[in-house]
Design a protein around this motif. Structure first.
Motif, PDB file in Angstrom:
ATOM      1  N   UNK A   1      -2.369  20.739   3.698  1.00  0.00           N
ATOM      2  CA  UNK A   1      -2.465  19.965   4.275  1.00  0.00           C
ATOM      3  C   UNK A   1      -3.459  18.955   4.031  1.00  0.00           C
ATOM      4  N   UNK A   2      -3.951  18.844   2.689  1.00  0.00           N
ATOM      5  CA  UNK A   2      -4.732  18.300   2.225  1.00  0.00           C
ATOM      6  C   UNK A   2      -4.396  16.500   2.169  1.00  0.00           C
ATOM      7  N   UNK A   3      -3.071  16.407   2.013  1.00  0.00           N
ATOM      8  CA  UNK A   3      -2.345  15.011   1.929  1.00  0.00           C
ATOM      9  C   UNK A   3      -2.388  14.550   3.357  1.00  0.00           C
ATOM     10  N   UNK A   4      -2.433  15.347   4.558  1.00  0.00           N
ATOM     11  CA  UNK A   4      -1.942  14.697   5.420  1.00  0.00           C
ATOM     12  C   UNK A   4      -4.384  14.451   5.886  1.00  0.00           C
ATOM     13  N   UNK A   5      -4.322  15.291   5.296  1.00  0.00           N
ATOM     14  CA  UNK A   5      -6.308  15.226   5.973  1.00  0.00           C
ATOM     15  C   UNK A   5      -6.808  14.513   5.484  1.00  0.00           C
ATOM     16  N   UNK A   6      -6.665  13.870   4.515  1.00  0.00           N
ATOM     17  CA  UNK A   6      -7.358  13.420   3.328  1.00  0.00           C
ATOM     18  C   UNK A   6      -6.952  11.522   4.176  1.00  0.00           C
ATOM     19  N   UNK A   7      -5.917  11.412   3.993  1.00  0.00           N
ATOM     20  CA  UNK A   7      -5.223  10.229   4.774  1.00  0.00           C
ATOM     21  C   UNK A   7      -6.181  10.428   6.115  1.00  0.00           C
ATOM     22  N   UNK A   8      -5.835  10.782   6.848  1.00  0.00           N
ATOM     23  CA  UNK A   8      -6.374  10.718   8.129  1.00  0.00           C
ATOM     24  C   UNK A   8      -8.635  10.367   7.817  1.00  0.00           C
ATOM     25  N   UNK A   9      -8.741  10.740   7.054  1.00  0.00           N
ATOM     26  CA  UNK A   9     -10.532  10.688   6.501  1.00  0.00           C
ATOM     27  C   UNK A   9     -10.349   9.638   5.794  1.00  0.00           C
TER      28      UNK A   9
ATOM     29  N   UNK B   1       1.189  -1.127  -0.035  1.00  0.00           N
ATOM     30  CA  UNK B   1      -0.001  -0.070  -0.072  1.00  0.00           C
ATOM     31  C   UNK B   1       0.584   1.237  -0.134  1.00  0.00           C
ATOM     32  N   UNK B   2       0.513   2.095  -0.820  1.00  0.00           N
ATOM     33  CA  UNK B   2       1.471   3.729  -0.936  1.00  0.00           C
ATOM     34  C   UNK B   2       0.458   4.820  -0.609  1.00  0.00           C
ATOM     35  N   UNK B   3       0.489   5.583  -0.560  1.00  0.00           N
ATOM     36  CA  UNK B   3      -0.821   7.456  -0.732  1.00  0.00           C
ATOM     37  C   UNK B   3       0.467   8.301  -0.204  1.00  0.00           C
ATOM     38  N   UNK B   4      -0.205   9.200  -0.935  1.00  0.00           N
ATOM     39  CA  UNK B   4       0.488  10.360  -1.195  1.00  0.00           C
ATOM     40  C   UNK B   4       0.389  11.013  -2.546  1.00  0.00           C
ATOM     41  N   UNK B   5       0.725  12.817  -2.295  1.00  0.00           N
ATOM     42  CA  UNK B   5       0.381  12.728  -3.835  1.00  0.00           C
ATOM     43  C   UNK B   5       0.974  12.074  -4.995  1.00  0.00           C
ATOM     44  N   UNK B   6       0.684  12.596  -6.346  1.00  0.00           N
ATOM     45  CA  UNK B   6       0.885  11.742  -7.118  1.00  0.00           C
ATOM     46  C   UNK B   6       2.370  12.606  -8.142  1.00  0.00           C
ATOM     47  N   UNK B   7       2.276  14.086  -7.737  1.00  0.00           N
ATOM     48  CA  UNK B   7       3.407  14.396  -8.081  1.00  0.00           C
ATOM     49  C   UNK B   7       4.480  14.539  -7.127  1.00  0.00           C
ATOM     50  N   UNK B   8       4.244  14.106  -6.196  1.00  0.00           N
ATOM     51  CA  UNK B   8       5.262  14.350  -4.762  1.00  0.00           C
ATOM     52  C   UNK B   8       6.041  13.270  -4.530  1.00  0.00           C
ATOM     53  N   UNK B   9       5.437  12.337  -4.663  1.00  0.00           N
ATOM     54  CA  UNK B   9       5.472  10.413  -4.154  1.00  0.00           C
ATOM     55  C   UNK B   9       6.907  10.384  -5.090  1.00  0.00           C
ATOM     56  N   UNK B  10       8.207   9.799  -3.824  1.00  0.00           N
ATOM     57  CA  UNK B  10       9.410   9.240  -4.604  1.00  0.00           C
ATOM     58  C   UNK B  10       9.126   7.625  -5.702  1.00  0.00           C
ATOM     59  N   UNK B  11       9.503   8.210  -6.593  1.00  0.00           N
ATOM     60  CA  UNK B  11       9.340   7.418  -8.171  1.00  0.00           C
ATOM     61  C   UNK B  11      10.120   5.482  -7.790  1.00  0.00           C
ATOM     62  N   UNK B  12      10.645   5.710  -6.886  1.00  0.00           N
ATOM     63  CA  UNK B  12      10.962   4.470  -6.085  1.00  0.00           C
ATOM     64  C   UNK B  12       9.822   3.432  -5.109  1.00  0.00           C
ATOM     65  N   UNK B  13       9.642   4.634  -4.191  1.00  0.00           N
ATOM     66  CA  UNK B  13       8.078   3.748  -3.819  1.00  0.00           C
ATOM     67  C   UNK B  13       6.898   3.228  -5.321  1.00  0.00           C
ATOM     68  N   UNK B  14       6.564   4.407  -6.145  1.00  0.00           N
ATOM     69  CA  UNK B  14       5.941   3.972  -7.262  1.00  0.00           C
ATOM     70  C   UNK B  14       6.596   2.521  -7.794  1.00  0.00           C
TER      71      UNK B  14
ATOM     72  N   UNK C   1       1.120  -0.011   5.683  1.00  0.00           N
ATOM     73  CA  UNK C   1       1.111   1.466   4.014  1.00  0.00           C
ATOM     74  C   UNK C   1       1.900   2.559   4.116  1.00  0.00           C
ATOM     75  N   UNK C   2       2.711   2.912   3.302  1.00  0.00           N
ATOM     76  CA  UNK C   2       3.847   3.257   3.223  1.00  0.00           C
ATOM     77  C   UNK C   2       3.437   4.555   3.095  1.00  0.00           C
ATOM     78  N   UNK C   3       2.627   5.523   3.736  1.00  0.00           N
ATOM     79  CA  UNK C   3       2.212   7.349   3.994  1.00  0.00           C
ATOM     80  C   UNK C   3       3.151   8.589   3.176  1.00  0.00           C
ATOM     81  N   UNK C   4       2.953   9.128   2.333  1.00  0.00           N
ATOM     82  CA  UNK C   4       4.042   9.880   1.757  1.00  0.00           C
ATOM     83  C   UNK C   4       2.974  11.432   1.814  1.00  0.00           C
ATOM     84  N   UNK C   5       3.567  12.394   3.841  1.00  0.00           N
ATOM     85  CA  UNK C   5       2.789  13.460   3.340  1.00  0.00           C
ATOM     86  C   UNK C   5       3.678  14.204   3.000  1.00  0.00           C
ATOM     87  N   UNK C   6       4.701  14.409   1.653  1.00  0.00           N
ATOM     88  CA  UNK C   6       5.119  15.689   1.082  1.00  0.00           C
ATOM     89  C   UNK C   6       4.580  16.345   0.387  1.00  0.00           C
TER      90      UNK C   6
END
Length: 262
Positions: A190-198, A78-91, A178-183
């Motif tokens: 704060x949308x990345x973190x708040x959406x994950x919490x939701x 599992x992986x979460x975070x913004x498409x624009x900002x997640x490290x390519x190795x994690x993807x 799940x690997x969570x990227x809040x970058x």
């Protein structure tokens, strides 16, 4: 006359935890011969995305059993975070485990699968309902579902059946692991973190692993498998309802429910 139970040879990847482990326990207790493949703590330990390692394992399995009755590729990441900002190795890891891991298991197992065997691909409700900041998990599971459909078509001249099961949220350690990227940046704040919490706030509403196992094993036992099974009454209802609405509307509603920026 009472039907005599036949011991089945079942291969499960990712059987050291979560759904895979629950399925392994069920079938083992049922008297079947279950062989597990996981990164660690299993009958065979390897990275399922490594085809050469998987090929060696299945070559060894072929020396121990005659044929495979059921293959269940269940390894998941599992992986979460913004498409624009997640490290390519994690993807890359996301697709390696979820997609290539499933493909490798199928390619290695098919030569050994019994004439009337079955391939049970574990997809996800996320393959049906996109979520903000879960793009790579959702799309990797959508790939698994599509792969299963294509495989089913290719095997149409055989008795081997392929299906994709889309589980709902289940109470396992998957969310915790799940690997969570809040970058973030000014675009998301704060949308990345708040959406994950939701999304994670629904933890107490998840289906128990016992109920999920019962549903999945009941599906696997069916004489004729459908191409896809959606788990959870709410998901089944929403999946049918969304077919009657424009995609734009569906995405707008999903965004309103799961996107949080304050």
């Amino acid at each position: 006359m009472k039907k005599v139970k036949t011991t089945k040879n079942i291969i499960i990847t990712g059987s050291s935890s979560g759904i895979g482990q629950a399925l392994r326990n069920y079938y083992s207790q049922n008297g079947d011969n279950v062989i597990g493949i996981s990164l660690e703590g299993d009958d065979y330990n390897c990275d399922v995305s490594n085809f050469d390692a998987m090929k060696i394992i299945f070559d060894d399995i072929s020396k121990k059993i005659d044929k495979i009755d059921i293959l269940i590729p269940c390894s998941g990441f599992g992986l979460s975070g913004a498409v624009e900002l997640i490290d390519n190795k994690m993807i890359q890891k996301e697709y390696d485990v979820n997609v290539m891991g499933t493909i490798n298991a199928i390619q290695c197992a098919l030569p050994l699968i019994r004439e009337d065997g079955r391939i049970i691909n574990i997809s996800s409700a996320c393959a049906l309902f996109p979520l903000p900041f879960r793009a790579f998990y959702c799309s990797s599971k959508a790939a698994v579902s599509s792969l299963s459909d294509c495989l089913r078509m290719e095997l149409c001249k055989t008795k081997i059946q392929s299906t994709a099961i889309c589980p709902c949220d289940i109470k396992t350690n998957f969310t915790k692991n799940r690997q969570k990227s809040f970058v973030t940046n000014d675009r998301y704040k704060e949308a990345i973190r708040l959406s994950a919490e939701r999304i994670d706030s629904r933890e107490d509403k998840r289906m128990s692993i016992e109920k999920a196992t019962k549903i999945i094993t009941k599906i696997i036992a069916k004489k004729k498998l459908k191409p896809q099974y959606v788990m959870g009454a709410r998901n089944k209802f929403l999946y049918q309802v969304q077919k009657f609405f424009p995609r734009t509307w569906v995405l707008k509603v999903m965004t309103k429910v799961f996107y949080r920026d304050k």
